[in-house]
Design a protein around this motif. Structure first.
Motif, PDB file in Angstrom:
ATOM      1  N   THR A 225       0.832  -1.196   0.000  1.00 52.34           N
ATOM      2  CA  THR A 225       0.000   0.000   0.000  1.00 52.34           C
ATOM      3  C   THR A 225       0.870   1.251   0.000  1.00 52.34           C
ATOM      4  N   ALA A 226       0.221   2.393  -0.005  1.00 49.10           N
ATOM      5  CA  ALA A 226       0.941   3.663   0.113  1.00 49.10           C
ATOM      6  C   ALA A 226       1.771   3.706   1.385  1.00 49.10           C
ATOM      7  N   LEU A 230       5.863   4.614   1.536  1.00 53.94           N
ATOM      8  CA  LEU A 230       6.306   5.756   2.342  1.00 53.94           C
ATOM      9  C   LEU A 230       7.346   5.318   3.361  1.00 53.94           C
ATOM     10  N   LYS A 231       7.045   4.223   4.060  1.00 51.75           N
ATOM     11  CA  LYS A 231       8.002   3.715   5.055  1.00 51.75           C
ATOM     12  C   LYS A 231       9.314   3.313   4.387  1.00 51.75           C
ATOM     13  N   ASP A 232       9.217   2.590   3.284  1.00 53.60           N
ATOM     14  CA  ASP A 232      10.418   2.116   2.597  1.00 53.60           C
ATOM     15  C   ASP A 232      11.268   3.270   2.061  1.00 53.60           C
ATOM     16  N   SER A 233      10.640   4.421   1.845  1.00 54.73           N
ATOM     17  CA  SER A 233      11.371   5.585   1.342  1.00 54.73           C
ATOM     18  C   SER A 233      11.894   6.469   2.469  1.00 54.73           C
ATOM     19  N   GLY A 251       3.801  -1.250   7.011  1.00 60.68           N
ATOM     20  CA  GLY A 251       4.032   0.128   6.590  1.00 60.68           C
ATOM     21  C   GLY A 251       3.982   1.147   7.710  1.00 60.68           C
ATOM     22  N   ILE A 252       3.943   0.690   8.964  1.00 60.67           N
ATOM     23  CA  ILE A 252       3.846   1.597  10.114  1.00 60.67           C
ATOM     24  C   ILE A 252       5.220   1.739  10.767  1.00 60.67           C
ATOM     25  N   THR A 253       5.624   2.964  11.045  1.00 61.15           N
ATOM     26  CA  THR A 253       6.895   3.186  11.745  1.00 61.15           C
ATOM     27  C   THR A 253       6.697   3.471  13.230  1.00 61.15           C
ATOM     28  N   GLN A 254       5.509   3.923  13.609  1.00 63.45           N
ATOM     29  CA  GLN A 254       5.240   4.270  15.011  1.00 63.45           C
ATOM     30  C   GLN A 254       3.749   4.161  15.250  1.00 63.45           C
ATOM     31  N   GLY A 278       6.268  13.097   7.195  1.00 65.53           N
ATOM     32  CA  GLY A 278       5.537  11.971   6.649  1.00 65.53           C
ATOM     33  C   GLY A 278       4.059  12.047   6.959  1.00 65.53           C
ATOM     34  N   LEU A 279       3.471  10.872   7.205  1.00 63.74           N
ATOM     35  CA  LEU A 279       2.022  10.707   7.337  1.00 63.74           C
ATOM     36  C   LEU A 279       1.633  10.330   8.759  1.00 63.74           C
ATOM     37  N   CYS A 280       0.593  10.975   9.276  1.00 65.77           N
ATOM     38  CA  CYS A 280      -0.051  10.569  10.533  1.00 65.77           C
ATOM     39  C   CYS A 280      -1.462  10.118  10.180  1.00 65.77           C
ATOM     40  N   PHE A 281      -1.760   8.833  10.383  1.00 66.41           N
ATOM     41  CA  PHE A 281      -2.998   8.185   9.940  1.00 66.41           C
ATOM     42  C   PHE A 281      -3.798   7.815  11.182  1.00 66.41           C
ATOM     43  N   VAL A 282      -4.986   8.387  11.316  1.00 71.36           N
ATOM     44  CA  VAL A 282      -5.758   8.319  12.557  1.00 71.36           C
ATOM     45  C   VAL A 282      -7.110   7.660  12.306  1.00 71.36           C
ATOM     46  N   ASN A 283      -7.483   6.699  13.154  1.00 66.79           N
ATOM     47  CA  ASN A 283      -8.836   6.154  13.133  1.00 66.79           C
ATOM     48  C   ASN A 283      -9.514   6.455  14.469  1.00 66.79           C
TER      49      ASN A 283
END
Length: 396
Positions: A225-226, A230-233, A251-254, A278-283
């Motif tokens: 996934t995206a 992102l993590k790999d980059s 794909g999660i770093t934290q 980077g990205l902060c993904f919130v549910n």
């Protein structure tokens, strides 16, 4: 560095805004989670969501659409074949799910699965039906405490849920049993999206209360996934709430687990004050779990108003080089029949302090525009076999 240094994606779990064109196929006719909440309650105060243009996407009885809301707004359709949490979130990050997960709503789980789960765990299973989590604990909690039996149930979602009293069943034993259930339900005919540990405390009916030690055992995404690219980059990919479970850590770093949706927003506010790239993904799950499934429009309204207060603080906290995207993963219309998710379009609100323009975007055909936008912003290519096109060129 990309156009934005940090992107915050906040998923208001289940905030649908109207029936999908194929909703009838899913048994969802005339559904509209947000619109019907507005119709069902007397008052509704969401000034910050109003400023971002939420009322411009579906009519609300108490909240006026604004002539010039902040940022950009779009109605977004789901391309995948489903209406569950994993399908929706996976699609946001590029995966189109064509074969839906198995559900066992009508008759519970097959006896063959139950027998094998009893043999492997050493616990007799009680329940084995579709039920509300709080209701089945009230019904069977005392029996579980007295006998050591194990409550297993499902819902309208593709889930196998196991309850365990933290004081008598033991939390680690509950997790062990869930791990066995996850292994068993990898078989195609039993393949559920998630196995969920549902710990609770209390000694008798009426006093039982679920705890924040819930743990989801999800399938790994069916492809990259995206988040992976992102993590790999080398970018930060920070999850808040159950995101880490939905993607099984991929794909999660934290990761930050949340006790509630309010707590999830508090965690997001803390992260917004820290320097990351980077990205902060919130549910925010309470909208769905506490109010949508329980068909409680007033509770849903109250939760949205609490969110709106925290959103106001977040809007003040964001940096010039931040992008905020607010969306949803499906609907759960609290005025509709049954307790299932509802097949709905969802909102997309996009805002940055650096934006010079604003306005309504064309209706989008997939949730995957979110992941594609993040990927383009950070200069990485979406993985092969993913869907979605970036909206970055609109966000000026």
């Amino acid at each position: 560095m990309g156009k934005y240094k940090r992107i915050f994606v906040i998923v208001i779990d289940s905030l649908g805004i109207g029936q999908m064109p194929d909703g009838e196929k899913f048994g969802d006719i005339g559904v509209n989670t947000l619109g019907h909440i507005s119709e069902a309650v007397d008052s509704f105060r969401i000034p910050n969501l109003q400023r971002l243009g939420l009322a411009n996407l579906t009519p609300l009885k108490q909240v006026e659409a604004l002539e010039s809301p902040l940022g950009y707004q779009a109605v977004v359709r789901e391309a995948s074949n489903g209406k569950d949490t994993m399908t929706g979130h996976w699609e946001m990050m590029g995966i189109e799910t064509k074969t839906p997960f198995q559900t066992f709503t009508d008759h519970g789980f097959p006896q063959e699965l139950i027998t094998e789960l009893e043999r492997r765990t050493g616990h007799k299973i009680i329940g084995n039906k579709s039920a509300s989590g709080t209701a089945i604990i009230d019904e069977l909690g005392e029996e579980e405490i007295a006998t050591g039996h194990m409550i297993v149930y499902t819902s309208a979602d593709s889930v196998l849920q196991i309850c365990g009293n933290e004081e008598t069943f033991d939390l680690q034993e509950l997790y062990r049993c869930c791990e066995i259930a996850r292994e068993l339900t990898l078989r195609e005919e039993w393949r559920v999206g998630r196995v969920i540990a549902r710990p609770y405390i209390g000694k008798k009916k009426g006093e039982f209360e679920r705890t924040s030690n819930r743990h989801d055992y999800a399938l790994k995404p069916s492809g990259a996934t995206a988040l992976n690219v992102l993590k790999d980059s080398g970018f930060d990919v920070i999850s808040v709430g159950k995101i880490v479970d939905i993607f099984d850590g991929e794909g999660i770093t934290q990761a930050h687990k949340s006790k509630s949706s309010v707590h999830g927003m508090e965690q997001t506010l803390e992260l917004a004050q820290k320097d990351f790239h980077g990205l902060c993904f919130v549910n925010l799950v309470d909208f769905d779990a506490k109010w949508g499934h329980r068909r409680n429009p007033e509770g849903y309204r109250d939760e949205l108003e609490k969110f709106d207060e925290k959103l106001g603080l977040l809007l003040e906290t964001l940096w010039e080089e931040d992008l905020l995207m607010i969306s949803a993963d499906h609907g759960t219309d609290p005025t509709y029949t049954g307790t299932d998710h509802t097949r709905e379009k969802v909102p997309l609100l996009a805002y940055s302090k650096s934006m010079k323009g604003s306005g309504r975007l064309p209706e989008q055909e997939t949730f995957a525009v979110i992941g594609a936008t993040a990927a383009e912003n950070f200069g990485v290519s979406m993985p092969k076999n993913t869907i979605g096109t970036s909206l970055l060129h609109f966000l000026k």
